[in-house]
Scaffold this active site. Structure first.
Site, PDB file in Angstrom:
ATOM      1  N   GLY A   1       0.815  -1.208   0.000  1.00 49.41           N
ATOM      2  CA  GLY A   1       0.000   0.000   0.000  1.00 49.41           C
ATOM      3  C   GLY A   1       0.845   1.251   0.000  1.00 49.41           C
ATOM      4  O   GLY A   1       0.326   2.353   0.192  1.00 49.41           O
TER       5      GLY A   1
ATOM      6  N   HIS B   1      -4.865  15.325   3.258  1.00 51.82           N
ATOM      7  CA  HIS B   1      -4.247  14.308   4.094  1.00 51.82           C
ATOM      8  C   HIS B   1      -3.484  14.960   5.244  1.00 51.82           C
ATOM      9  O   HIS B   1      -3.286  16.170   5.270  1.00 51.82           O
ATOM     10  CB  HIS B   1      -3.286  13.438   3.275  1.00 51.82           C
ATOM     11  CG  HIS B   1      -3.975  12.390   2.475  1.00 51.82           C
ATOM     12  ND1 HIS B   1      -4.477  12.626   1.217  1.00 51.82           N
ATOM     13  CD2 HIS B   1      -4.281  11.094   2.756  1.00 51.82           C
ATOM     14  CE1 HIS B   1      -5.044  11.529   0.755  1.00 51.82           C
ATOM     15  NE2 HIS B   1      -4.945  10.582   1.665  1.00 51.82           N
ATOM     16  N   HIS B   2      -3.030  14.117   6.169  1.00 53.92           N
ATOM     17  CA  HIS B   2      -2.224  14.557   7.304  1.00 53.92           C
ATOM     18  C   HIS B   2      -0.884  15.111   6.831  1.00 53.92           C
ATOM     19  O   HIS B   2      -0.410  14.817   5.737  1.00 53.92           O
ATOM     20  CB  HIS B   2      -2.001  13.392   8.280  1.00 53.92           C
ATOM     21  CG  HIS B   2      -1.485  12.158   7.614  1.00 53.92           C
ATOM     22  ND1 HIS B   2      -0.151  11.951   7.340  1.00 53.92           N
ATOM     23  CD2 HIS B   2      -2.133  11.065   7.141  1.00 53.92           C
ATOM     24  CE1 HIS B   2       0.010  10.789   6.755  1.00 53.92           C
ATOM     25  NE2 HIS B   2      -1.179  10.218   6.608  1.00 53.92           N
TER      26      HIS B   2
ATOM     27  N   THR C   1       2.721   4.261  -1.587  1.00 45.38           N
ATOM     28  CA  THR C   1       2.603   5.022  -2.821  1.00 45.38           C
ATOM     29  C   THR C   1       3.905   5.783  -3.077  1.00 45.38           C
ATOM     30  O   THR C   1       4.786   5.852  -2.230  1.00 45.38           O
ATOM     31  CB  THR C   1       1.423   6.004  -2.764  1.00 45.38           C
ATOM     32  OG1 THR C   1       1.584   6.878  -1.636  1.00 45.38           O
ATOM     33  CG2 THR C   1       0.108   5.254  -2.607  1.00 45.38           C
TER      34      THR C   1
ATOM     35  N   GLY D   1      -1.705   8.815  -3.882  1.00 48.76           N
ATOM     36  CA  GLY D   1      -1.887   7.718  -4.833  1.00 48.76           C
ATOM     37  C   GLY D   1      -3.349   7.487  -5.154  1.00 48.76           C
ATOM     38  O   GLY D   1      -3.709   7.155  -6.291  1.00 48.76           O
TER      39      GLY D   1
ATOM     40  N   SER E   1      -3.440   1.724  -4.281  1.00 49.56           N
ATOM     41  CA  SER E   1      -3.170   3.059  -3.761  1.00 49.56           C
ATOM     42  C   SER E   1      -3.966   3.295  -2.486  1.00 49.56           C
ATOM     43  O   SER E   1      -3.629   4.170  -1.684  1.00 49.56           O
ATOM     44  CB  SER E   1      -3.512   4.122  -4.798  1.00 49.56           C
ATOM     45  OG  SER E   1      -4.882   4.042  -5.166  1.00 49.56           O
TER      46      SER E   1
ATOM     47  N   LYS F   1       2.173  12.929   5.374  1.00 50.75           N
ATOM     48  CA  LYS F   1       2.129  12.239   4.077  1.00 50.75           C
ATOM     49  C   LYS F   1       3.191  12.805   3.152  1.00 50.75           C
ATOM     50  O   LYS F   1       3.278  14.013   2.939  1.00 50.75           O
ATOM     51  CB  LYS F   1       0.741  12.350   3.437  1.00 50.75           C
ATOM     52  CG  LYS F   1       0.622  11.529   2.164  1.00 50.75           C
ATOM     53  CD  LYS F   1      -0.817  11.317   1.753  1.00 50.75           C
ATOM     54  CE  LYS F   1      -0.915  10.471   0.489  1.00 50.75           C
ATOM     55  NZ  LYS F   1      -0.331   9.132   0.642  1.00 50.75           N
TER      56      LYS F   1
END
Length: 233
Positions: free
Chosen positions: A70, A130-131, A72, A140, A96, A134
């Site tokens: 998982g 996102h956080h 990316t 992704g 992704s 990342k």
């Protein structure tokens, strides 16, 4: 099932919790690319970092261990990984996003793109949040959504961050503390806007999907996707 966690950050720790609750055993927990015996595992789950992911999946192929990835940001090497998996008679699933809800969202996005391709007055745009930890942008998941639109829509041939180029899907990427992941796809005309959105409330959905994929992949060979796992699309 004995699981190797290749990448033991926040996601790896959440996967550990979910896997144990489903009766599995974690035999490897590592953030290193070496120094562990992958053959002690029945399956590996890779949520590492972009520059380690390809090394990890290749190590699994060469040792006959099915692997779920998982991570990316490493997809320049995806075709090589796919070919090596076939060459070594391995088993591989890359996604992704392993969230069950996101994979349903992928199918909704694909079907919506087919319908909207006939309506030239609507322009598509995307936003992902996102956080702040990342590493890659866009996500992704956002790239998967964009590429699916491109494959189904007559107008779009590429995507780009904050682009206003013709025939290009503009993606806005935001990084905000403690956001697990939100993706929105919008079609806007002069008269209205149609938006579909998926919002993750926590990491558990991603972790559960990865464990379910690992359970499904055990004892198989070949390259698969979450569509195979969920029997959708």
């Amino acid at each position: 099932m004995k699981i190797a966690l290749l990448g033991y950050g926040k996601m790896g720790k959440t996967i550990e919790k979910i896997a144990i609750s489903r009766g599995h055993t974690i035999v490897i927990k590592t953030n290193d690319e070496d120094g562990y015996d992958i053959t002690t595992a029945d399956v590996a789950i890779d949520f590492s970092v972009p520059n380690a992911a390809f090394f990890n999946v290749v190590k699994c192929f060469k040792n006959g261990v099915p692997v779920i990835s998982g991570t990316t940001g490493w997809l320049d090497n995806y075709k090589k990984a796919e070919a090596l998996c076939q060459e070594e008679n391995g088993a591989f699933i890359y996604a992704s996003n392993f969230s069950l809800g996101v994979n349903i969202f992928f199918e909704l996005n694909k079907q919506l793109a087919k319908m909207m391709s006939k309506l030239e007055s609507y322009k598509v745009s995307m936003e992902e949040i996102h956080h702040t930890q990342k590493l890659d942008a866009p996500s992704g998941t956002a790239i998967t959504l964009a590429e699916s639109i491109i494959s189904e829509h007559n107008t779009y041939t590429d995507w780009s961050l904050l682009s206003n180029k013709e025939n290009t899907i503009p993606i806005t990427a935001k990084r905000i503390e403690d956001v697990s992941g939100t993706h929105a796809v919008s079609y806007t005309s002069k008269t209205d806007t149609i938006t579909i959105e998926h919002e993750a409330h926590n990491r558990e959905g991603f972790a559960l999907g990865a464990v379910i994929a690992a359970e499904w992949l055990q004892d198989k060979t070949g390259v698969y996707t979450m569509k195979d796992v969920l029997n959708i699309g």
